[in-house]
Write a protein that holds these residues in place. Structure first.
Motif, PDB file in Angstrom:
ATOM      1  N   ASP A 103      -5.826   2.398  -4.708  1.00  0.00           N
ATOM      2  CA  ASP A 103      -5.629   1.435  -3.626  1.00  0.00           C
ATOM      3  C   ASP A 103      -6.313   0.091  -3.938  1.00  0.00           C
ATOM      4  OD1 ASP A 103      -4.076   3.132  -1.653  1.00  0.00           O
ATOM      5  OD2 ASP A 103      -5.744   4.440  -2.116  1.00  0.00           O
TER       6      ASP A 103
ATOM      7  N   LEU B 127       2.474  -5.553  -9.714  1.00  0.00           N
ATOM      8  CA  LEU B 127       3.323  -4.748 -10.602  1.00  0.00           C
ATOM      9  C   LEU B 127       4.297  -3.905  -9.782  1.00  0.00           C
ATOM     10  CD1 LEU B 127       1.090  -3.189 -13.439  1.00  0.00           C
ATOM     11  CD2 LEU B 127       2.915  -4.881 -13.669  1.00  0.00           C
ATOM     12  N   SER B 128       3.758  -3.246  -8.775  1.00  0.00           N
ATOM     13  CA  SER B 128       4.594  -2.368  -7.956  1.00  0.00           C
ATOM     14  C   SER B 128       5.595  -3.154  -7.126  1.00  0.00           C
ATOM     15  CB  SER B 128       3.726  -1.550  -7.006  1.00  0.00           C
ATOM     16  OG  SER B 128       2.902  -0.693  -7.723  1.00  0.00           O
TER      17      SER B 128
ATOM     18  N   ASP C 100       0.823  -1.206   0.000  1.00  0.00           N
ATOM     19  CA  ASP C 100       0.000   0.000   0.000  1.00  0.00           C
ATOM     20  C   ASP C 100       0.867   1.271   0.000  1.00  0.00           C
ATOM     21  OD1 ASP C 100      -2.792  -1.235   0.096  1.00  0.00           O
ATOM     22  OD2 ASP C 100      -1.787  -2.273   1.720  1.00  0.00           O
ATOM     23  N   ASN C 101       0.342   2.358   0.553  1.00  0.00           N
ATOM     24  CA  ASN C 101       1.115   3.605   0.515  1.00  0.00           C
ATOM     25  C   ASN C 101       1.402   4.133   1.918  1.00  0.00           C
ATOM     26  OD1 ASN C 101      -1.172   5.355   1.270  1.00  0.00           O
ATOM     27  ND2 ASN C 101      -1.944   4.835  -0.762  1.00  0.00           N
TER      28      ASN C 101
ATOM     29  N   ASN D 102      -0.175  -5.309  -4.514  1.00  0.00           N
ATOM     30  CA  ASN D 102      -0.024  -4.780  -5.855  1.00  0.00           C
ATOM     31  C   ASN D 102       1.212  -5.374  -6.535  1.00  0.00           C
ATOM     32  OD1 ASN D 102       0.846  -2.935  -7.935  1.00  0.00           O
ATOM     33  ND2 ASN D 102      -0.941  -1.782  -7.246  1.00  0.00           N
TER      34      ASN D 102
ATOM     35  N   PRO E  35      -3.385  -9.553 -10.824  1.00  0.00           N
ATOM     36  CA  PRO E  35      -3.293  -9.475  -9.359  1.00  0.00           C
ATOM     37  C   PRO E  35      -2.798  -8.118  -8.849  1.00  0.00           C
ATOM     38  CG  PRO E  35      -2.386 -11.539 -10.144  1.00  0.00           C
ATOM     39  CD  PRO E  35      -2.670 -10.708 -11.360  1.00  0.00           C
ATOM     40  N   GLY E  36      -3.531  -7.577  -7.896  1.00  0.00           N
ATOM     41  CA  GLY E  36      -3.103  -6.336  -7.274  1.00  0.00           C
ATOM     42  C   GLY E  36      -3.382  -5.108  -8.114  1.00  0.00           C
ATOM     43  N   ALA E  37      -4.137  -5.264  -9.191  1.00  0.00           N
ATOM     44  CA  ALA E  37      -4.542  -4.081  -9.948  1.00  0.00           C
ATOM     45  C   ALA E  37      -5.360  -3.181  -9.035  1.00  0.00           C
ATOM     46  CB  ALA E  37      -5.367  -4.505 -11.165  1.00  0.00           C
TER      47      ALA E  37
ATOM     48  N   THR F  43       0.171   8.815  -2.343  1.00  0.00           N
ATOM     49  CA  THR F  43       0.499   8.920  -3.765  1.00  0.00           C
ATOM     50  C   THR F  43      -0.153   7.788  -4.540  1.00  0.00           C
ATOM     51  OG1 THR F  43       2.655   9.718  -3.029  1.00  0.00           O
ATOM     52  CG2 THR F  43       2.402   9.267  -5.380  1.00  0.00           C
ATOM     53  N   PRO F  44      -0.915   8.126  -5.576  1.00  0.00           N
ATOM     54  CA  PRO F  44      -1.516   7.058  -6.381  1.00  0.00           C
ATOM     55  C   PRO F  44      -0.428   6.199  -7.022  1.00  0.00           C
ATOM     56  CG  PRO F  44      -2.437   9.206  -6.945  1.00  0.00           C
ATOM     57  CD  PRO F  44      -1.254   9.463  -6.071  1.00  0.00           C
ATOM     58  N   ASN F  45      -0.745   4.939  -7.152  1.00  0.00           N
ATOM     59  CA  ASN F  45       0.211   3.987  -7.691  1.00  0.00           C
ATOM     60  C   ASN F  45       0.262   4.099  -9.217  1.00  0.00           C
ATOM     61  OD1 ASN F  45       1.137   1.427  -8.727  1.00  0.00           O
ATOM     62  ND2 ASN F  45       1.289   0.935  -6.562  1.00  0.00           N
ATOM     63  N   MET F  46       1.276   4.790  -9.715  1.00  0.00           N
ATOM     64  CA  MET F  46       1.296   5.138 -11.136  1.00  0.00           C
ATOM     65  C   MET F  46       1.440   3.924 -12.054  1.00  0.00           C
ATOM     66  SD  MET F  46       0.593   8.205 -10.947  1.00  0.00           S
ATOM     67  CE  MET F  46       0.731   8.650 -12.660  1.00  0.00           C
ATOM     68  N   LEU F  47       2.332   2.996 -11.713  1.00  0.00           N
ATOM     69  CA  LEU F  47       2.497   1.795 -12.550  1.00  0.00           C
ATOM     70  C   LEU F  47       1.162   1.093 -12.742  1.00  0.00           C
ATOM     71  CD1 LEU F  47       5.717  -0.132 -11.405  1.00  0.00           C
ATOM     72  CD2 LEU F  47       5.319   1.026 -13.577  1.00  0.00           C
ATOM     73  N   SER F  48       0.454   0.908 -11.645  1.00  0.00           N
ATOM     74  CA  SER F  48      -0.825   0.204 -11.707  1.00  0.00           C
ATOM     75  C   SER F  48      -1.873   1.007 -12.440  1.00  0.00           C
ATOM     76  CB  SER F  48      -1.338  -0.080 -10.296  1.00  0.00           C
ATOM     77  OG  SER F  48      -0.476  -0.953  -9.651  1.00  0.00           O
TER      78      SER F  48
ATOM     79  N   PRO G 221       6.991   7.471  -8.556  1.00  0.00           N
ATOM     80  CA  PRO G 221       5.702   7.851  -7.972  1.00  0.00           C
ATOM     81  C   PRO G 221       4.773   6.669  -7.731  1.00  0.00           C
ATOM     82  CG  PRO G 221       6.284   9.338  -9.753  1.00  0.00           C
ATOM     83  CD  PRO G 221       7.297   8.223  -9.773  1.00  0.00           C
ATOM     84  N   GLY G 222       4.239   6.596  -6.517  1.00  0.00           N
ATOM     85  CA  GLY G 222       3.268   5.568  -6.206  1.00  0.00           C
ATOM     86  C   GLY G 222       3.884   4.204  -5.952  1.00  0.00           C
ATOM     87  N   ALA G 223       5.196   4.149  -5.824  1.00  0.00           N
ATOM     88  CA  ALA G 223       5.817   2.879  -5.434  1.00  0.00           C
ATOM     89  C   ALA G 223       5.285   2.503  -4.054  1.00  0.00           C
ATOM     90  CB  ALA G 223       7.333   3.033  -5.398  1.00  0.00           C
ATOM     91  N   PRO G 224       5.221   1.210  -3.756  1.00  0.00           N
ATOM     92  CA  PRO G 224       4.606   0.821  -2.491  1.00  0.00           C
ATOM     93  C   PRO G 224       5.419   1.259  -1.277  1.00  0.00           C
ATOM     94  CG  PRO G 224       5.579  -1.090  -3.583  1.00  0.00           C
ATOM     95  CD  PRO G 224       5.678   0.045  -4.540  1.00  0.00           C
TER      96      PRO G 224
END
Lengths: 316, 316
Positions: free
Chosen positions: B24, A204-205, A24-25, A202, B151-153, B200-205, A151-154
């Motif tokens: 999230d 991908l992250s 999460d964040n 998440n 997963p985790g999208a 911060t929004p998760n940009m990759l996702s 940006p937005g890395a976990p």
């Protein structure tokens, strides 16, 4: 995966396997961390946070205090912690890069029965840090900049092993549950760091974060921290050369890896740096141009170029 | 970015621009959604959730009820909603794929003064759905399967425009704040869907989610839903052909896009399907082998192959 990547944080903050979950964040992790600390100090009704703490830390604390009817007390040099449940505090000031006395403050809090939730967002990957040597039991941080995440890395949560089986946090999700698909059964969480997990991690992250964190681990924090100190020293020398003003500590052992340049036109300067020169800085109200220097990727020439451009804008 | 991607949900669930934030995970969004509903019904102390609701929905509800001293009432056909703050309910049953009467139940709840937080995780991207036509005011869902996220999208929150300026949620983060870096000022959130944002929004996702959601939007939900009905009909025919047992509704207008095959050895069958045939199914206790059929990517031949393998395992 949150634990597997979390274990890689050992080389960055001195945590042991199973003590960190990457998930999460940071805002969420602070929210959970405050609730965890409150649960460990159920008889105390005060949360301490500095009036100038990083905004999201402060907002989260104020929100929890409002919802639970607790008191927020500002962090001051002589703050009384004897009735305090938890202090939320950044190790490194997000504006000036000043490093606080982590071991001393943690010991002082412990002596007065208060927990400390340390925010290591500007610390992990920037300087050498050892949670256990410093007595830290609860910490959160991002993997955004100094851990190469973008940006937005976990974010990540550290809970010292001895606390894990006692902790409760308010968002009971199926990834904390021992049997995820158990039907018509109550929530029965794992006894370990998975207690802080919520929904599906998440992926991908996490894949990106694993590599980013591993990269810092491979380079080694002693070498990274040494380059960080050299970069910031060089930056302060260049700031002096151009006659600019900084509040970043001149003692290399007392600072993290960014530079604060003060100027009344800071907001416009940051815009102009980006628009005219593609130099990305941050504005930190009221008057700071903040330059982040990530040791693995920032070059000395980048610092010269950025500060030379800033100086040119100021003097034009 | 959470709003930009959120606007793409309009073609999937009938929401209007500015009504959805993609952010999230679903567990967190449920947590926020329940708190939002509780804030809108401050005099009511009961939350309703089915005893066999999807685990994370149930755990979140039970956790909130425990922490705030509220009562959890099981969802039954004749449940009294006259003192209920919020009902948390899945539109499509995660085991059988049975579709409930969304418009009827929402109207019934409204007539009794209760909010409904709809979980559209197995709905959005699987069947045609229109939040406004159905009277839905509050919904959450994932983008994991039927919106092509994996997963985790990131998950998403829908809040009908007329509610947005009133809502409060417990995790006050800097991405909800009008002036993110405002110092020594209280939390003052945006008046729109950004109120649900945290860190911060998760940009990759989000980049991946934008494309995944757009893909379903371009294909169009009428066509996707039509293929989904054909896939599930074919699946039920194959189940009948092999003499297997299903609880998935035979009326195409009453089901989503997965199939439930009942067998006492379901857990072992799911393991064997993966190990021997690389057919990935889910086990849903106590006795369901669940086969997800995502209309954009699942072929009729995949359904035949999967069920033929399952039948072979059962009869060997």
């Amino acid at each position: 995966m949150p634990r597997k990547v979390g274990d890689r944080m050992g080389l960055i903050i001195g945590s042991r396997p199973g003590e960190v979950a990457v998930h999460d964040n940071t805002t969420l992790n602070i929210y959970q961390g405050v609730h965890i600390a409150l649960g460990l100090r159920p008889d105390r009704k005060v949360i301490v946070v500095a009036a100038d703490e990083f905004p999201t830390d402060r907002f989260v604390v104020e929100g929890i205090a409002h919802d639970l009817g607790l008191t927020v007390r500002p962090l001051t040099a002589d703050v009384d912690l004897s009735d305090v449940a938890v202090v939320v505090r950044s190790v490194i000031d997000y504006r000036t890069a000043e490093l606080c006395d982590v071991a001393g403050f943690t010991a002082q809090a412990r002596a007065q029965g208060a927990m400390v939730l340390w925010d290591l967002s500007h610390t992990a990957g920037a300087i050498e840090f050892d949670v256990h040597a410093l007595g830290v039991e609860l910490a959160v941080g991002c993997s955004y900049k100094f851990l190469n995440g973008g940006p937005g890395a976990p974010a990540w949560t550290f809970v010292a092993q001895q606390l894990q089986s006692h902790i409760q946090q308010p968002i009971k999700g199926w990834f904390a549950q021992k049997d995820q698909f158990a039907m018509e059964k109550p929530f029965a969480p794992h006894d370990d760091i998975r207690r802080v997990l919520l929904g599906t991690p998440n992926m991908l992250s996490l894949v990106a974060a694993e590599e980013g964190i591993a990269l810092s681990g491979r380079a080694g924090m002693p070498a990274i921290a040494k380059k960080g100190q050299a970069l910031t020293k060089f930056g302060i020398d260049v700031i002096d050369h151009f006659g600019l003003t900084t509040s970043t500590p001149r003692d290399a052992t007392k600072r993290g890896c960014h530079l604060a340049v003060h100027h009344p036109n800071a907001p416009q300067l940051v815009k102009d740096l980006a628009a005219q020169f593609k130099v990305i800085a941050d504005v930190r109200p009221p008057d700071i141009v903040r330059l982040g220097l990530s040791p693995l990727t920032t070059r000395f020439t980048d610092i010269w170029d950025g500060l030379e451009k800033l100086s040119r804008l100021i003097n034009q």
